[in-house]
Write a protein that holds these residues in place. Structure first.
Motif, PDB file in Angstrom:
ATOM      1  N   GLN A   1       0.465  -8.425   1.326  1.00 17.39           N
ATOM      2  CA  GLN A   1      -0.424  -7.445   1.947  1.00 17.39           C
ATOM      3  C   GLN A   1      -1.626  -7.215   1.025  1.00 17.39           C
ATOM      4  O   GLN A   1      -1.499  -7.363  -0.193  1.00 17.39           O
ATOM      5  CB  GLN A   1       0.329  -6.125   2.152  1.00 17.39           C
ATOM      6  N   ILE A   2      -2.748  -6.872   1.609  1.00 16.55           N
ATOM      7  CA  ILE A   2      -3.909  -6.502   0.783  1.00 16.55           C
ATOM      8  C   ILE A   2      -3.798  -5.018   0.434  1.00 16.55           C
ATOM      9  O   ILE A   2      -3.643  -4.169   1.307  1.00 16.55           O
ATOM     10  CB  ILE A   2      -5.241  -6.758   1.548  1.00 16.55           C
ATOM     11  N   ILE A   3      -3.857  -4.741  -0.870  1.00 15.02           N
ATOM     12  CA  ILE A   3      -3.890  -3.351  -1.339  1.00 15.02           C
ATOM     13  C   ILE A   3      -5.302  -3.131  -1.899  1.00 15.02           C
ATOM     14  O   ILE A   3      -5.782  -3.931  -2.704  1.00 15.02           O
ATOM     15  CB  ILE A   3      -2.856  -3.098  -2.475  1.00 15.02           C
TER      16      ILE A   3
ATOM     17  N   GLY B   1       4.297   1.749   3.561  1.00 10.83           N
ATOM     18  CA  GLY B   1       5.462   1.159   4.227  1.00 10.83           C
ATOM     19  C   GLY B   1       5.772  -0.256   3.745  1.00 10.83           C
ATOM     20  O   GLY B   1       6.601  -0.945   4.343  1.00 10.83           O
ATOM     21  N   PHE B   2       5.113  -0.691   2.674  1.00 11.84           N
ATOM     22  CA  PHE B   2       5.261  -2.075   2.191  1.00 11.84           C
ATOM     23  C   PHE B   2       6.020  -2.059   0.860  1.00 11.84           C
ATOM     24  O   PHE B   2       5.583  -1.419  -0.109  1.00 11.84           O
ATOM     25  CB  PHE B   2       3.851  -2.668   2.030  1.00 11.84           C
TER      26      PHE B   2
ATOM     27  N   PHE C   1       4.214  -2.762  -2.457  1.00 12.19           N
ATOM     28  CA  PHE C   1       3.378  -1.700  -3.020  1.00 12.19           C
ATOM     29  C   PHE C   1       4.184  -0.879  -4.024  1.00 12.19           C
ATOM     30  O   PHE C   1       3.735  -0.617  -5.145  1.00 12.19           O
ATOM     31  CB  PHE C   1       2.838  -0.808  -1.893  1.00 12.19           C
ATOM     32  N   TRP C   2       5.390  -0.460  -3.624  1.00 13.94           N
ATOM     33  CA  TRP C   2       6.206   0.391  -4.509  1.00 13.94           C
ATOM     34  C   TRP C   2       6.603  -0.379  -5.752  1.00 13.94           C
ATOM     35  O   TRP C   2       6.652   0.167  -6.853  1.00 13.94           O
ATOM     36  CB  TRP C   2       7.433   0.910  -3.743  1.00 13.94           C
ATOM     37  N   ARG C   3       6.869  -1.685  -5.588  1.00 11.53           N
ATOM     38  CA  ARG C   3       7.256  -2.497  -6.766  1.00 11.53           C
ATOM     39  C   ARG C   3       6.081  -2.587  -7.738  1.00 11.53           C
ATOM     40  O   ARG C   3       6.250  -2.439  -8.941  1.00 11.53           O
ATOM     41  CB  ARG C   3       7.713  -3.889  -6.329  1.00 11.53           C
TER      42      ARG C   3
ATOM     43  N   VAL D   1      -0.933  -8.574  -2.721  1.00 18.52           N
ATOM     44  CA  VAL D   1       0.308  -8.253  -3.433  1.00 18.52           C
ATOM     45  C   VAL D   1       1.463  -8.859  -2.636  1.00 18.52           C
ATOM     46  O   VAL D   1       1.538  -8.706  -1.411  1.00 18.52           O
ATOM     47  CB  VAL D   1       0.486  -6.715  -3.538  1.00 18.52           C
ATOM     48  N   MET D   2       2.344  -9.579  -3.334  1.00 22.47           N
ATOM     49  CA  MET D   2       3.482 -10.189  -2.657  1.00 22.47           C
ATOM     50  C   MET D   2       4.575  -9.126  -2.454  1.00 22.47           C
ATOM     51  O   MET D   2       4.585  -8.087  -3.123  1.00 22.47           O
ATOM     52  CB  MET D   2       4.053 -11.358  -3.468  1.00 22.47           C
ATOM     53  N   ALA D   3       5.512  -9.422  -1.568  1.00 23.34           N
ATOM     54  CA  ALA D   3       6.570  -8.449  -1.262  1.00 23.34           C
ATOM     55  C   ALA D   3       7.410  -8.113  -2.496  1.00 23.34           C
ATOM     56  O   ALA D   3       7.978  -7.026  -2.588  1.00 23.34           O
ATOM     57  CB  ALA D   3       7.453  -9.003  -0.149  1.00 23.34           C
TER      58      ALA D   3
END
Ligand SMILES: Cc1cc2nc3c(=O)[nH]c(=O)nc-3n(C[C@H](O)[C@H](O)[C@H](O)COP(=O)(O)OP(=O)(O)OC[C@H]3O[C@@H](n4cnc5c(N)ncnc54)[C@H](O)[C@@H]3O)c2cc1C
Length: 405
Positions: free
Chosen positions: A218-220, A294-295, A298-300, A350-352
């Protein structure tokens, strides 16, 4: 009308790609579609304006090669088109023992990349830049500055002169790939193209998904906040002044950058953006935030880089903390010297699993090529990147996931 090629995105990569395609295929039918009313409206028009020499990148990597060739190609293009370029050179300044050893590693990198540089001790640094202090520095003479919006205008002129069409104010909403070609829709209008190249920066993941690609990144958005120095201080340094980068987070590090218009900017930092395309400090987009909240990636990434993230956030909220970063190497600056300047927003893939993608990332299918990550120095490298994009688009798909280093 059916096009040989449609391009989505009127930033430097889309424009360089259109120009390259028409250079190789004169007379072919090309349309470039840009959602904003002007070109270079997002990352390309909000960057530091640096033509990087390529000292940072891993020797032998594609990024190192593209940057070195890109710097030469950009300077040659500007000379040909009468676009002002200055080459003041860059000083990378170490201010403590840890940075001195990182500087040595950086110098070794630069040497392996074939980039000329000079070692400076503290006294030589002072002699070259009296307002800058540090324990040691390397001087890279090839680093330059340019206005990338002017570069884009010249590329757009070449596309139009070669018969290509550029449509601004055209937001592509649907992409459907079929056996006969790719169909695009924007409002009531539609286009059919034999091939599609998507260079959509901050929206690249959304367009990839809309086109049916099963992406996992996802793009952050990361805001890069700048100040400009008040005019009386705009001559305080004559080179680009950079701190030694952290190899883990190479895009961090507030630098002093003389701009081509005579201004001197300070920045950028890198703080989490609350909106992908909202430039004012308080711009918030709830849909943009909901998407990254919700991704899992992002939290990682937040957990992995919590400390530096908090540091960047504190400096964003406090001008005196921001200033303290610059005063490490330019102690004469005061808070009153820093005037507001518009921010830029980086499209960071950013990768999952929380990996920040530092390399270019391209995904392709039979008729489409999506540029999914184009980090700095993509403005510098745009001309050779475009050559690579066109070559890959012509080769067609080898399946998804063609990441390059
Ligand atoms: C703060 C900052 C500083 C930087 N400094 C430097 C530097 O000094 N030197 C350097 O080499 N690089 C620098 N970079 C990196 C460089 O600016 C970018 O890598 C480069 O501009 C990316 O270009 P692009 O064409 O991929 O993206 P963009 O310039 O973002 O263009 C993408 C375009 O796609 C359009 N688009 C998106 N969705 C749609 C749609 N649905 N329909 C139609 N159009 C659409 C957008 O409106 C936009 O115009 C910096 C970046 C930032 C953010």
């Amino acid at each position: 009308m059916t096009y040989d090629l449609c391009i989505i995105g009127g930033g430097i990569l889309g424009l360089a790609t259109g120009r390259e395609w028409l250079r190789l295929h004169p007379g072919s039918r090309v349309a470039l579609l840009e959602k904003e009313l002007s070109l270079a409206h997002h990352q390309t028009g909000h960057n530091s304006g640096v033509i990087h020499a390529g000292i940072y990148y891993k020797p032998g990597s594609l990024k190192a090669d593209l940057c070195r060739r890109g710097a030469e190609a950009t300077k040659a293009f500007c000379a040909e088109r009468g676009i002002p370029v200055r080459t003041p050179g860059k000083l990378v300044v170490a201010t403590n023992a840890r940075e001195v050893s990182r500087l040595e590693a950086l110098a070794a990198n630069a040497a392996q990349n074939g980039i000329a540089f000079e070692h400076l001790d503290a006294a030589a640094l002072r002699a070259r830049e009296p307002a800058v202090s540090g324990l040691a520095a390397i001087f890279v003479p090839a680093s330059g500055i340019v206005d990338y919006r002017a570069v884009c205008r010249a590329m757009a002129e070449e596309i139009s002169a070669a018969g290509g069409t550029i449509e601004t104010g055209t937001r592509v909403e649907e992409i459907a790939e079929g056996d006969a070609g790719v169909t695009l829709r924007a409002g009531q209008r539609s286009w059919m193209a034999a091939r599609l190249i998507v260079c959509a920066g901050l929206q690249s993941d959304r367009l990839a998904r809309r086109a049916g690609l099963a992406i996992t990144h996802q793009i952050i958005p990361f805001r890069g906040e700048y100040y400009r120095l008040r005019p009386e201080k705009s001559g305080i340094v004559s080179h680009l002044i950079y701190p030694v980068p952290d190899p883990e987070l190479p895009f961090l590090g507030i630098h002093l950058t003389p701009m081509i218009d005579g201004e001197l900017t300070v920045g950028p930092n890198a703080v989490l953006g609350l909106s992908r395309e909202g430039y004012p400090r308080l711009a918030v987009s709830l849909p943009d935030m909901a998407e990254y909240l919700g991704f899992a990636g992002f939290w990682r990434v937040m957990r992995q880089h919590l400390r530096s993230g908090i540091g960047e956030m504190r400096r964003s909220l406090s001008k005196s903390l921001y200033l303290a970063e610059c005063r490490k190497y330019c102690p004469g600056l005061t808070e009153a010297d820093l005037l507001p300047q518009e921010a830029g927003i980086r499209a960071q893939a950013v990768m999952a699993d929380g990996t920040l993608v530092h390399d270019f990332l391209f995904l392709s299918t039979a008729r489409m090529l999506h540029v999914c990550n184009a980090p700095s120095p993509a403005a510098t490298s745009a001309i050779p990147i475009a050559e690579m994009i066109v070559r890959r688009a012509l080769e067609g798909a080898t399946g998804q996931g063609a990441a390059t280093k």
